[in-house]
Structures are given as structure tokens and as C-alpha cells.
Write an enzyme that holds these catalytic residues in place. Structure first.
Site, PDB file in Angstrom:
ATOM      1  N   ASP A  88       7.841  -6.927  -0.242  1.00 62.06           N
ATOM      2  CA  ASP A  88       8.917  -7.635   0.445  1.00 62.06           C
ATOM      3  C   ASP A  88      10.218  -7.226  -0.242  1.00 62.06           C
ATOM      4  O   ASP A  88      10.273  -7.158  -1.483  1.00 62.06           O
ATOM      5  CB  ASP A  88       8.770  -9.152   0.283  1.00 62.06           C
ATOM      6  CG  ASP A  88       7.710  -9.755   1.183  1.00 62.06           C
ATOM      7  OD1 ASP A  88       6.950  -8.998   1.818  1.00 62.06           O
ATOM      8  OD2 ASP A  88       7.622 -10.995   1.231  1.00 62.06           O
ATOM      9  N   HIS A 145       2.039  -3.549  -3.498  1.00 63.73           N
ATOM     10  CA  HIS A 145       0.787  -3.156  -2.860  1.00 63.73           C
ATOM     11  C   HIS A 145       0.793  -1.676  -2.499  1.00 63.73           C
ATOM     12  O   HIS A 145       1.841  -1.017  -2.509  1.00 63.73           O
ATOM     13  CB  HIS A 145       0.558  -4.005  -1.608  1.00 63.73           C
ATOM     14  CG  HIS A 145       0.404  -5.463  -1.907  1.00 63.73           C
ATOM     15  ND1 HIS A 145      -0.815  -6.103  -1.914  1.00 63.73           N
ATOM     16  CD2 HIS A 145       1.322  -6.412  -2.229  1.00 63.73           C
ATOM     17  CE1 HIS A 145      -0.640  -7.382  -2.219  1.00 63.73           C
ATOM     18  NE2 HIS A 145       0.646  -7.590  -2.414  1.00 63.73           N
ATOM     19  N   SER A 248      13.223  -6.349  -9.046  1.00 63.63           N
ATOM     20  CA  SER A 248      13.482  -4.963  -9.400  1.00 63.63           C
ATOM     21  C   SER A 248      13.419  -4.081  -8.160  1.00 63.63           C
ATOM     22  O   SER A 248      13.719  -4.528  -7.062  1.00 63.63           O
ATOM     23  CB  SER A 248      12.515  -4.481 -10.474  1.00 63.63           C
ATOM     24  OG  SER A 248      13.041  -3.351 -11.114  1.00 63.63           O
TER      25      SER A 248
END
Length: 284
Positions: A88, A145, A248
């Protein structure tokens, strides 16, 4: 404070000391104090806890446990495209790598060799490839992911600075993503090599991968490299591969290969883990 002054201040701040302190606070159980810090963070950044597997703030014994919270099952379906968003966040930049250089922001580029901390021959394979840079803001889900299925071949910890990776800093600090501390993960995939770079930042207490655990700290002065036998670490598309302890950036790099980015993806565009990122063109 002006934008330039805010960025200049980062050059003189004791970023590593601040990061060590932030990491200690985030990783220390402090009971009601921890819950109060989390509650203030949720209000300040408008975190949607209804997406979390555990929405009860008091259930998190440390800030890190909250920050790396899991999502509710099924809330991020995995698209059928060859590559999906690994996180995200918001698109920082994406596109072609030109003569071995990656576009950071207006007036700023950096080389693939500097980013990947590899030799010139390895970097040359990416000189005309593709890249995508995704920024994770404080409110975002912070697990990372796999954009496609892959087999890990190498991981490298690269020491460096700890500048903020916010869009403001990216617009003013030359070579930001190639000068900050980072973890470089090399994968073999059905579509060829792919590299995922996890970029550290101020107050990012640590970065971790699912196969290694916490990579940093310790923050060493030397580059550290781990190699993996074929099939030792294989991850499915959409599987968790790592996480950030505070916000980050992830940079993905591909060699020259048929790849077409989702036309909805553009700088500053919000993206969600699992949505279509790129596909193989029908007529490459």
C-alpha cells in the site's frame, strides 16, 4: 519552515541517533503509554483500523506490533496481472531506465549500479529496463509482498544515510534512494530477474524479511551479503516477503523485458497491495 529549510535541516540532524531512539520507543512495551501513542498516531494520520486483522488498539503491546499489523483476510484480492503492487502506498515514479539511470524527481537521477550496490556487469543488465518506486506513508499498511512468484538468490544489506523518503525530500536530495540504508533482494521469476529494494529512512527502526528476520540493526559500516541455493527461499505471488518498522520506500527493478505498466499508475497515485501493477503486452 520553508521546504528547502526542512530538507537542509536533515543534513545536520543526528539521524542515526534519532532512529535508534525511535526504534527503542517503538519496540518497547509500555502498557497504557503505548496504547496512547498508538491512539494519537491513528488520529493524526487517519489510519483505517477496520482494515486490520486486529482493530483493538489495546491489543498491541508495542508500537512496532501495531505498525506492522496484519490486514483482514481477503481485504486485498490479488489481481491476475503478471505483476501486482507489493505494498500500500503512492507511486513516486515509474518507467524506463535510461542508460542505466533511474528518474527520482525533476533534476535528479541515480544509477542502477549505485542503487543495487553491485558490479558494473550486473548493473548493465538493467541499463535499459524498467523501474517502479512506491512510497509508504505513515498511515499505510507496512508489510511488503511479492509482486509475482519468485525464488530468492541473494540479499544485500547496504549501509547508508537515513534521510526521510517523503516526496519533499525526494525532490531535493540527489540520489536519495541510492544513498540511504537499504536491503536489496534479488529474485529469479518466470519473467526473468527482478530486484526489490527496501529503502530505510529516518526513524525507520529496522527492516525485516520473512526468511531472515530482522536485517538491521545492527547497522554495520560494511556491505553484508547472503546467498541462497536454488529453491531455498521460494515465495508465491502475493506472499509476504518483508516489513518496515515505520514508513519508507520500495524500488522494483527489472532488466529489459516486455513489460507494460498499469495505465492508471502515475506519480502521486495511491496504490494498494494486490492491485494490477504491470503485465506482459499482448503484442510485445
Amino acid at each position: 519552515m520553508t521546504s528547502r529549510r526542512a530538507v537542509w535541516t536533515q543534513y545536520v540532524l543526528p539521524k542515526k541517533a534519532l532512529t535508534r531512539f525511535g526504534g527503542w520507543v517503538a519496540g518497547t512495551p509500555m502498557g497504557v503509554i503505548t496504547t496512547a501513542i498508538i491512539a494519537d498516531f491513528v488520529r493524526r494520520y487517519q489510519v483505517d483500523m477496520m482494515e486490520a486483522a486486529e482493530p483493538n488498539l489495546a491489543s498491541y503491546d508495542t508500537f512496532n506490533a501495531f505498525f506492522t499489523r496484519a490486514l483482514r483476510e481477503g481485504i486485498r484480492p490479488i489481481a491476475t496481472s503478471e505483476w501486482v503492487s507489493p505494498v500500500d502506498g503512492a507511486v513516486s515514479q515509474l518507467g524506463r531506465i535510461e542508460a542505466g539511470e533511474i528518474f527520482q524527481a525533476k533534476g535528479h537521477r541515480y544509477t542502477t549500479q549505485a542503487l543495487l550496490a553491485c558490479d558494473a556487469a550486473e548493473a548493465d543488465a538493467f541499463s535499459q529496463g524498467h523501474f517502479a518506486t512506491i512510497y509508504l506513508s505513515p498511515k499505510d499498511y507496512h508489510r511488503i509482498h511479492m509482486p509475482c512468484a519468485g525464488t530468492l538468490t541473494r540479499m544485500t544489506y547496504v549501509p547508508g544515510d537515513l534521510f526521510s523518503v517523503s516526496p519533499l525530500t525526494a525532490a531535493h536530495v540527489p540520489g536519495l534512494f541510492a544513498r540511504n540504508e537499504r536491503v536489496v533482494c534479488w529474485f529469479d521469476t518466470a519473467h526473468g530477474p527482478m530486484v526489490m529494494v527496501l529503502v530505510g529512512a529516518t526513524i525507520v527502526g529496522s527492516m525485516a524479511t520473512t526468511w531472515h528476520g530482522r536485517v538491521n540493526p545492527p547497522r554495520t559500516r560494511d556491505v553484508r551479503t547472503w546467498t541462497y541455493a536454488a529453491g531455498e527461499v521460494s515465495l508465491a505471488k502475493g506472499a509476504e516477503m518483508g516489513r518496515f518498522m515505520l514508513g519508507s520506500t520500495v524500488v522494483l527493478v527489472w532488466p529489459e523485458t516486455p513489460l507494460e505498466f498499469n495505465t492508471a499508475w502515475a506519480p502521486a497515485q495511491p496504490v494498494r497491495f494486490g492491485e494490477a501493477m504491470a503485465s506482459v503486452p499482448v503484442n510485445p
